[in-house]
Design an enzyme around this catalytic site. Sequence first.
Site, PDB file in Angstrom:
ATOM      1  N   ASP A 220      39.352  30.708  36.171  1.00  0.00           N
ATOM      2  CA  ASP A 220      40.168  30.522  37.371  1.00  0.00           C
ATOM      3  C   ASP A 220      39.449  31.120  38.573  1.00  0.00           C
ATOM      4  O   ASP A 220      39.313  30.483  39.620  1.00  0.00           O
ATOM      5  CB  ASP A 220      41.539  31.182  37.151  1.00  0.00           C
TER       6      ASP A 220
ATOM      7  N   ASP B 266      31.387  39.532  35.654  1.00  0.00           N
ATOM      8  CA  ASP B 266      31.204  40.114  36.996  1.00  0.00           C
ATOM      9  C   ASP B 266      29.787  39.839  37.504  1.00  0.00           C
ATOM     10  O   ASP B 266      29.584  39.451  38.650  1.00  0.00           O
ATOM     11  CB  ASP B 266      31.545  41.614  37.014  1.00  0.00           C
TER      12      ASP B 266
ATOM     13  N   TYR C   5      46.722  33.860  30.187  1.00  0.00           N
ATOM     14  CA  TYR C   5      47.743  33.000  30.769  1.00  0.00           C
ATOM     15  C   TYR C   5      48.920  32.769  29.806  1.00  0.00           C
ATOM     16  O   TYR C   5      50.035  32.502  30.240  1.00  0.00           O
ATOM     17  CB  TYR C   5      47.161  31.627  31.127  1.00  0.00           C
TER      18      TYR C   5
ATOM     19  N   LYS D 285      33.477  39.465  29.238  1.00  0.00           N
ATOM     20  CA  LYS D 285      33.256  40.890  29.468  1.00  0.00           C
ATOM     21  C   LYS D 285      33.151  41.571  28.109  1.00  0.00           C
ATOM     22  O   LYS D 285      34.007  42.378  27.723  1.00  0.00           O
ATOM     23  CB  LYS D 285      34.396  41.476  30.300  1.00  0.00           C
TER      24      LYS D 285
ATOM     25  N   ASP E 168      37.028  29.027  41.668  1.00  0.00           N
ATOM     26  CA  ASP E 168      37.314  29.096  43.109  1.00  0.00           C
ATOM     27  C   ASP E 168      36.069  29.541  43.869  1.00  0.00           C
ATOM     28  O   ASP E 168      35.746  29.027  44.940  1.00  0.00           O
ATOM     29  CB  ASP E 168      38.472  30.070  43.403  1.00  0.00           C
TER      30      ASP E 168
HETATM   31  C1  IPM Z   1      44.214  26.502  39.137  1.00  0.00           C
HETATM   32  C2  IPM Z   1      45.398  27.166  39.775  1.00  0.00           C
HETATM   33  C3  IPM Z   1      46.441  27.392  38.690  1.00  0.00           C
HETATM   34  C4  IPM Z   1      45.870  28.379  37.719  1.00  0.00           C
HETATM   35  C5  IPM Z   1      47.824  27.802  39.193  1.00  0.00           C
HETATM   36  C6  IPM Z   1      48.380  26.819  40.210  1.00  0.00           C
HETATM   37  C7  IPM Z   1      48.799  27.979  38.054  1.00  0.00           C
HETATM   38  O1  IPM Z   1      45.013  28.336  40.405  1.00  0.00           O
HETATM   39  O2  IPM Z   1      44.379  25.398  38.588  1.00  0.00           O
HETATM   40  O3  IPM Z   1      43.125  27.073  39.202  1.00  0.00           O
HETATM   41  O4  IPM Z   1      45.929  29.602  37.936  1.00  0.00           O
HETATM   42  O5  IPM Z   1      45.344  27.934  36.697  1.00  0.00           O
HETATM   43 MG    MG Z   2      42.904  28.678  40.434  1.00  0.00          MG
END
Ligand code: IPM
Ligand code: MG
Length: 368
Positions: A249, A225, A142, A192, A253
Site C-alpha cells: 500500500d 524501508d 489488513y 522487514k 503510492d
Molecule cells: C489502495 C487504497 C485502499 C487500501 C483503501 C481505499 C482501503 O489505499 O487501494 O491502495 O488501503 O488498500
Molecule cells: Mg493505498
Amino acid sequence: MSDRSLLVLPGDGIGPEVMAEVLRIVEWFRDRRNLDFEVSEDLVGGCAYDMHGTPLADATMAKAQEVDAVLLGAVGGPKYDALDFSVKPERGLLRLRKEMDLFANLRPAQCFDALADFSSLKREVVAGLDIMIVRELTSGVYFGEPRGIFEEGGERVGLNTQRYTESEIARVARAAFELARRRGNRVCSMEKANVMESGVLWRDVVQEVHDADYADVELSHMYADAGAMQLTRWPRQFDVIVTDNLFGDLLSDLAAMLTGSLGMLPSASLGAPMANGRPRALYEPVHGSAPDIAGQGKANPCACILSFAMALRYSFDERAEADRLERAVESVLAKGIRSADLLNVQGATPASTQAMGDAVIEELDASL
Ligand code: IPM
Ligand code: MG
C-alpha cells in the site's frame, strides 16, 4: 450473447465521470474491433450505502463472482467519514478483494515521457521508468485476527495482526515470477525480516518458490524501508517488486508519485483461474474518489482507461488491443492534451474529462 462479461461499479466522487469515458471506449472496441462485452452496472461504496445501508449489497457481490472482470471507479467521500468502520465505503472494496480472493494486486508505475517533468524527482531519474509492484491483497495486517480496540489496564489498546501463511506467500510470489518472465526477468522481494517473524517467513518462502520453479528469474531481497529509499534514489534498478499488503500500500503510492501523476495509474487485482480459464479479476485506478473535484468534469480518466487496458491484457488475453489502447493514451499526452492534474503552466486551458475521452477515441480511430 458475448462470452466476455464486465461488471461496472463506478462508485463515488469522480468514479462515475471517469467510468463514463471507459464505457465509451468499451463501445469503441465493440464497434471497431469486434470485441463484444456484456456490460452490467451496479453500486459500490457510499452510493451503495445510501441505497442499501451497506457499501456492497450481497446481490452485487454475487454478480462480481460471476463475471469475467469487475471495473471499479472509486469509493469514499467526506459525507461518509463519520460512519461506523463496518459500513464505510472502503469496506465495499475490501469485501470484493477478500471474497473474490484477489491475492495479486498489480500496480505498474510507468513514467510517460511526456510527463517526466511532473515528477518531484529529476527527469533523468524517472524518464523511462517502468516498474511493476505486486502487492499481496487479501491477507496480512489488513485482515489478520485478532483486531480491534480494547480496554486493558484502564486504557484503550488498538490491535491488528500481521499474519501470513506459507501458501499465501507462495502464490503471490509465483504471480510475481510469472510476470517478471514477461518483462525484465527480475524480482525484488520486500519485507522487514530484520524485525518481523512474518517477514522472515516471507523471505524464506519467496526464496524457496524461486529455487524450486523460477531459478531463471533474478531474485533479490530488500528490507521495505530500504526499498522505499531505493525507490526514490534510483527507481529504475527495479523491474518487479513483490511485497505484502501494508508495505505494498505504502510503496505503491510512493512509486505512483515518481511518475508525476496519480491520475495516470491503473491497477489489476487478480485471483485464481475460474472455470473458463480467466482469472478472477478487478480493475481500478489507483487514485481515489477526489471529492474536491467531483462532478466538475475536471478528473483525468486516463487511470481508469488504462485499467481497462489491463483488463484487455490480463482477463481477455487481447494483448495487441491492450497495446493499442495504451499507445492511444500516450499519443494524447504527447500531443499536449492534458487534464488539469497534468498542467503546470499557468493560464493553459485544461482538457475536460470528456475531452480527454474524445482525444483517446480519436487516437484509437487513427490507429486503424
Ligand atoms: C489502495 C487504497 C485502499 C487500501 C483503501 C481505499 C482501503 O489505499 O487501494 O491502495 O488501503 O488498500
Ligand atoms: Mg493505498
